[in-house]
Design a protein around this motif. Structure first.
Motif, PDB file in Angstrom:
ATOM      1  N   LEU A  83       0.823  -1.212   0.000  1.00 33.32           N
ATOM      2  CA  LEU A  83       0.000   0.000   0.000  1.00 33.32           C
ATOM      3  C   LEU A  83       0.858   1.264   0.000  1.00 33.32           C
ATOM      4  O   LEU A  83       0.584   2.210  -0.735  1.00 33.32           O
ATOM      5  CB  LEU A  83      -0.931   0.003   1.218  1.00 33.32           C
ATOM      6  CG  LEU A  83      -2.018  -1.072   1.226  1.00 33.32           C
ATOM      7  CD1 LEU A  83      -2.812  -1.001   2.523  1.00 33.32           C
ATOM      8  CD2 LEU A  83      -2.956  -0.914   0.032  1.00 33.32           C
ATOM      9  N   LEU A  90      -2.988   7.585   0.169  1.00 30.90           N
ATOM     10  CA  LEU A  90      -4.194   7.107   0.854  1.00 30.90           C
ATOM     11  C   LEU A  90      -4.482   7.925   2.112  1.00 30.90           C
ATOM     12  O   LEU A  90      -3.591   8.178   2.928  1.00 30.90           O
ATOM     13  CB  LEU A  90      -4.030   5.637   1.259  1.00 30.90           C
ATOM     14  CG  LEU A  90      -4.449   4.550   0.274  1.00 30.90           C
ATOM     15  CD1 LEU A  90      -4.311   3.185   0.957  1.00 30.90           C
ATOM     16  CD2 LEU A  90      -5.879   4.743  -0.196  1.00 30.90           C
ATOM     17  N   LEU A  93      -8.522   3.994   4.859  1.00 28.00           N
ATOM     18  CA  LEU A  93      -8.296   2.573   4.574  1.00 28.00           C
ATOM     19  C   LEU A  93      -9.214   1.730   5.461  1.00 28.00           C
ATOM     20  O   LEU A  93      -9.196   1.849   6.686  1.00 28.00           O
ATOM     21  CB  LEU A  93      -6.834   2.198   4.845  1.00 28.00           C
ATOM     22  CG  LEU A  93      -6.456   0.722   4.687  1.00 28.00           C
ATOM     23  CD1 LEU A  93      -6.694   0.245   3.255  1.00 28.00           C
ATOM     24  CD2 LEU A  93      -4.996   0.510   5.096  1.00 28.00           C
ATOM     25  N   LEU A 115      -2.370   8.964   5.831  1.00 30.17           N
ATOM     26  CA  LEU A 115      -3.484   8.165   6.340  1.00 30.17           C
ATOM     27  C   LEU A 115      -4.104   8.833   7.572  1.00 30.17           C
ATOM     28  O   LEU A 115      -3.432   9.063   8.572  1.00 30.17           O
ATOM     29  CB  LEU A 115      -3.007   6.754   6.697  1.00 30.17           C
ATOM     30  CG  LEU A 115      -4.098   5.754   7.075  1.00 30.17           C
ATOM     31  CD1 LEU A 115      -5.035   5.493   5.905  1.00 30.17           C
ATOM     32  CD2 LEU A 115      -3.467   4.438   7.555  1.00 30.17           C
TER      33      LEU A 115
END
Length: 250
Positions: A83, A90, A93, A115
């Motif tokens: 990832l 990102l 998640l 994140l």
């Protein structure tokens, strides 16, 4: 349906580069790997692969613009380092319902610097003592874990915010409508007053006209009576003159 075929159908006559959101939930991965997803999906921002039988993320292509990734209800237990390599941007998640048992398997997420929200509902790891404290300590960039921050404040729901905005808009429109109705009522009341005044004025005018008519009738009757009196008087004068002539003849 196989994942590769499902992705092909979801394109809907578009090229992979034109797709920003892709949902392939409940299709099947034949070998537990990602199939049919390539580096050509370079504009992809949201990807959902819920309950597709994944066991590994090794074949995840490079998706530089991917912000949200849904991977719940699969059989993933590791390989999260992919990832950080392939989806560095990102912010959300969801790994709920997977096979994570130890905190060490999540250390790879430390490299996902952007994140902010991580979901691990129904993973065995959530039963560990001090689970939440440990995750927040290991992943300091994460603000919300399973929908709540470290202070147990619930994550904002963007959809709920949109609904609130819509409700506010509807309420404002409703108030505007009520205001317009009040204005119409006021105008109607004013119109009613004007109409009433006009009718009263008309009635008064009619009464005045009736009074004039009565006066005219009285005048006419008075003139007729006077004429009759004068006629009677002339008749009497004529009779008196006739009597005087008779006396003179005698």
């Amino acid at each position: 349906m196989e994942m590769k075929k499902r992705i092909s159908l979801e394109l809907r006559n578009r090229t992979p580069a034109e797709v920003a959101e892709l949902v392939v939930d409940n299709c099947r991965s034949s070998d537990g790997e990602i199939e049919g997803l390539t580096d050509e999906f370079k504009e992809l921002e949201f990807l959902s692969m819920v309950n597709v039988g994944l066991t590994s993320l090794a074949k995840l292509p490079t998706l530089p613009k991917l912000r949200k990734l849904e991977l719940s209800d699969n059989n993933i237990s590791g390989s999260l380092e992919t990832l950080a390599e392939k989806c560095a941007n990102l912010t959300y998640l969801n790994l709920s319902g997977n096979k994570f048992k130890e905190l060490s398997t999540l250390e790879a997420l430390q490299n996902l610097k952007n994140l902010k929200s991580l979901d691990l509902f129904n993973c065995e790891i959530t039963t560990l003592e001090d689970y939440r404290e440990s995750i927040f300590e290991m992943l300091p960039q994460v603000t919300y874990l399973d929908g709540f921050d470290a202070e147990d404040n619930e994550a904002p729901d963007s959809e709920a915010d949109d609904d609130d905005a819509d409700e506010d808009g509807e309420e404002g429109a409703g108030q505007l409508g009520e205001y317009e109705e009040e204005e119409e009522d006021e105008e109607g009341s004013e119109g009613g007053e004007v109409g009433l005044s006009y009718l009263m004025k008309e009635d008064i005018q009619d009464e005045e006209d009736d009074g004039d008519y009565v006066e005219e009738e009285e005048e006419e009757e008075g003139e007729e009576e006077e004429a009759e009196v004068q006629g009677e008087k002339r008749k009497r004068d004529a009779e008196d003159e006739g009597e005087d002539d008779d006396e003179d003849d005698d």
